[in-house]
Scaffold this motif. Sequence first.
Motif, PDB file in Angstrom:
ATOM      1  N   GLU A 278     -29.537  12.297 -58.507  1.00 17.08           N
ATOM      2  CA  GLU A 278     -30.878  12.272 -57.946  1.00 17.08           C
ATOM      3  C   GLU A 278     -31.481  13.669 -57.898  1.00 17.08           C
ATOM      4  OE1 GLU A 278     -32.409   8.955 -56.661  1.00 17.08           O
ATOM      5  OE2 GLU A 278     -31.036   8.896 -58.369  1.00 17.08           O
ATOM      6  N   HIS A 279     -30.661  14.666 -57.534  1.00 24.20           N
ATOM      7  CA  HIS A 279     -31.155  16.046 -57.474  1.00 24.20           C
ATOM      8  C   HIS A 279     -31.588  16.519 -58.853  1.00 24.20           C
ATOM      9  CE1 HIS A 279     -31.463  20.246 -56.332  1.00 24.20           C
ATOM     10  NE2 HIS A 279     -30.624  20.569 -57.309  1.00 24.20           N
ATOM     11  N   GLU A 282     -34.809  14.664 -59.926  1.00 22.85           N
ATOM     12  CA  GLU A 282     -35.961  15.090 -59.141  1.00 22.85           C
ATOM     13  C   GLU A 282     -36.468  16.445 -59.609  1.00 22.85           C
ATOM     14  OE1 GLU A 282     -37.380  15.052 -54.466  1.00 22.85           O
ATOM     15  OE2 GLU A 282     -35.244  14.974 -54.960  1.00 22.85           O
ATOM     16  N   VAL A 288     -36.691   8.569 -59.489  1.00 26.42           N
ATOM     17  CA  VAL A 288     -35.452   8.619 -58.720  1.00 26.42           C
ATOM     18  C   VAL A 288     -35.340   7.382 -57.850  1.00 26.42           C
ATOM     19  CG1 VAL A 288     -35.333  11.133 -58.673  1.00 26.42           C
ATOM     20  CG2 VAL A 288     -36.576   9.932 -56.875  1.00 26.42           C
ATOM     21  N   PRO A 291     -35.873  10.042 -53.289  1.00 23.30           N
ATOM     22  CA  PRO A 291     -36.177  11.471 -53.407  1.00 23.30           C
ATOM     23  C   PRO A 291     -35.421  12.251 -52.330  1.00 23.30           C
ATOM     24  CG  PRO A 291     -38.009  10.317 -52.399  1.00 23.30           C
ATOM     25  CD  PRO A 291     -37.021   9.261 -52.808  1.00 23.30           C
ATOM     26  N   SER A 293     -35.759  15.069 -51.359  1.00 20.13           N
ATOM     27  CA  SER A 293     -36.657  15.908 -50.557  1.00 20.13           C
ATOM     28  C   SER A 293     -37.067  15.220 -49.262  1.00 20.13           C
ATOM     29  CB  SER A 293     -37.902  16.270 -51.368  1.00 20.13           C
ATOM     30  OG  SER A 293     -38.517  15.109 -51.892  1.00 20.13           O
ATOM     31  N   ALA A 525     -42.565  14.459 -53.825  1.00 22.55           N
ATOM     32  CA  ALA A 525     -41.493  13.467 -53.893  1.00 22.55           C
ATOM     33  C   ALA A 525     -42.033  12.122 -54.323  1.00 22.55           C
ATOM     34  CB  ALA A 525     -40.822  13.346 -52.513  1.00 22.55           C
ATOM     35  N   LYS A 528     -42.480  11.980 -57.986  1.00 21.20           N
ATOM     36  CA  LYS A 528     -41.232  11.776 -58.707  1.00 21.20           C
ATOM     37  C   LYS A 528     -40.751  10.342 -58.612  1.00 21.20           C
ATOM     38  CE  LYS A 528     -39.981  16.593 -57.982  1.00 21.20           C
ATOM     39  NZ  LYS A 528     -39.244  17.524 -57.129  1.00 21.20           N
TER      40      LYS A 528
END
Length: 533
Positions: A278-279, A282, A288, A291, A293, A525, A528
Motif C-alpha cells: 500500500e505504501h 500510494e 490502494v 490509504p 495516510s 489520499a 490515490k
Amino acid sequence: MNKDACPSPSTPTSPGLPSPSPPPMPPSTKYLMIFSVAGSALLPTFQSGCLTVALPTIQKSLNIDEANLQWPLTAYSLTYGCFLLLSGRLADIFGRRLLFLLGNIWFVIVSIAVAFAPNPTSFIILMALLGLGPATFTPAGVGLFGATFEGETRAKAFAAIGVGQPLGGIMGLVLGGFLCQTAASWRSFFWVQAGCGLVFIVLGWFSLPLDDMPDDDTTAKRVGRIDWVGAFLITTALALFNFSLAGGPSAPQGWRTPYIPVLLCISIILFAGFLWWEHTREKLGKSVMIPLSIFRVRHVGILLAVVLAAWWSFNSIMYFSTLYYQSVLLLNPIQTSLRFIPLAIAGTCLNIAAGFLVSRARPHYLIIGGLLGSSIGAILFAVIDVHASYWSMALLVMILIAGPDLAYCVCNIQVCAAVDKQSQSLAGGLFAATTRIGTSIGLALTSTISTAVSDRFLSGHPSLLASSPSVLLKGYRAAGWVCFAAAAIAIVMTAFGLHNMPIVIEADVESYEMGEGRHKQMPQAHAKLGGEV
C-alpha cells in the motif's frame, strides 16, 4: 490522478461528475432509511446471540462433536470480520445502496438455507457463508449515514446503529433460548432473522438514496480502481490472524499446536507485505485498498487503538460473564440470557444519550466516561461474590460493562469525519474491522491467561476436577482483571492522546477538514483511492 482532479463541494458540476448537492430528503424517507440501516445492524448480533444460547440444542440435533462445537460461531465470525475492509472499499466504488441491499439479500437467502442444514458439515459451511452478509452491508450502511447526513442528524443515525447492536444481542439470547424449548426448535430463529432481513430490504429499497455515480464511470473502470493484490493480502492476513487466535486456546495442544504459531506468523508476514504494498502504490499515485495516510490524520491512529482496547475489554467480559453464569452458577441458557437484559437496556440508553451529547460534549469526556464504567464493571466481576444475589453485584456488572456503547457513536463519527464522503464505507469497514480484531486478540489472550490461572490452581488442588466451579472461578477472576487492564489502557490513551479532539457537528465540518482534525494530505489520499491502476 492528482489532487486537483478531485472535485470539492465548491466545484461546479461538470458533465460526467456526480452532483455535489442532492435534493433534500423528506423526513419520512429519512426515518425509514435510519430504521432500515439500524435494523440491519441488529441482525449480526441477533444471530450471534441466538447461536450462543442454542449451540447445545444444535449439537444434539445435528450430532456435532464436542471438538467441533465452536466452529459454527468461529466460521461465522471469521468471514464477517475478514471481508469488512474489502466490502467497504467495494461499496465506495460500486455504490453503497447496491452493496447494502446485496448484503441483506445474501443474508436472507443463506439464513433460509441454514434452517435446512442436514448435518454438521453443511451447517458450518453455511454459517461461514452467512457471515459474508453482514460483512457486506455493515460498512455500506455506515457509509450511507456518513455520506448522507450531517450534524445532529448524523449523530442520531449513528446512535441508532449503536442501539441496534445490544438490542439484537439480547433479543437473540432471549428469543433463541425460548425457541429452543419449543417444537420449532433452533431452526425457527433462522426463519425469524430471514423475515427481519426481508423487511429491511424492502424499507431500504424505497428509502436509500440512489448511488450517485458519474455517467462515464463504467463497470470496467470501477473494477480497475480496486487494488486486488492489497485486497488479497489484507483479507488473507485477517483470516489467518483471526483463525489462529480463535483456535489457539482450543487446539489439541493449545498454543503449542504446530499449525497455530505457523499461521500466526504467516498472517503477520502478510500484514507487513500489505503495508509495504500500500505504501509503494500510494507513493506512485496508484489505487490502494487503504490509504496509509489516513493513519497520519490527527487522532485517527490513537482513536482506533482505543477502540481495539475498549472492545477487547467489552466482548471478553461479556464472554466470561456467560461462562460464569453457566459454569459456576450452573444456570441454564434461558436463565443466563435473562441476566443480560439489563446490559441491553443500559446499552440502548447510552447510545441514545451519545446521540444527544456527541454534538454538545467534548468527545474524550464521553469516551472516558464510558470506559470508566467498563473498567469498574470489570473490577466488580473480578471480585464478585458467588453467594451474593444477582441484584447486589452481577446486576451492577451488567449495567457498567455497557460503557463502551457511550463511546461507540463518538468513535464511529470521528473515524468517518477523518475521510471525505467518497470514502465513508471504507471508514466504516475500518472501524468495524478494528472492533473485530480487538475482540479476537482480547478473547485469545484473556482466555489463555484465564486457563493458565485455573491450571495453576488445579495443580495445587489435585482433588478437584478441571470443570469444578471453584477451579474455573479462579480463571474467570483473572479474566476480569485483564479486562480492567485493557479498559484502563484505553482510558490513558484517550486522556493523553484525544484530549484535544474536536466536536464534529455540521458547523465544524469545514474547520475539521481544514486542519483541526483531518490531515492536510487527506485530499491526496482520496485521489490515490481513485488513482491509476
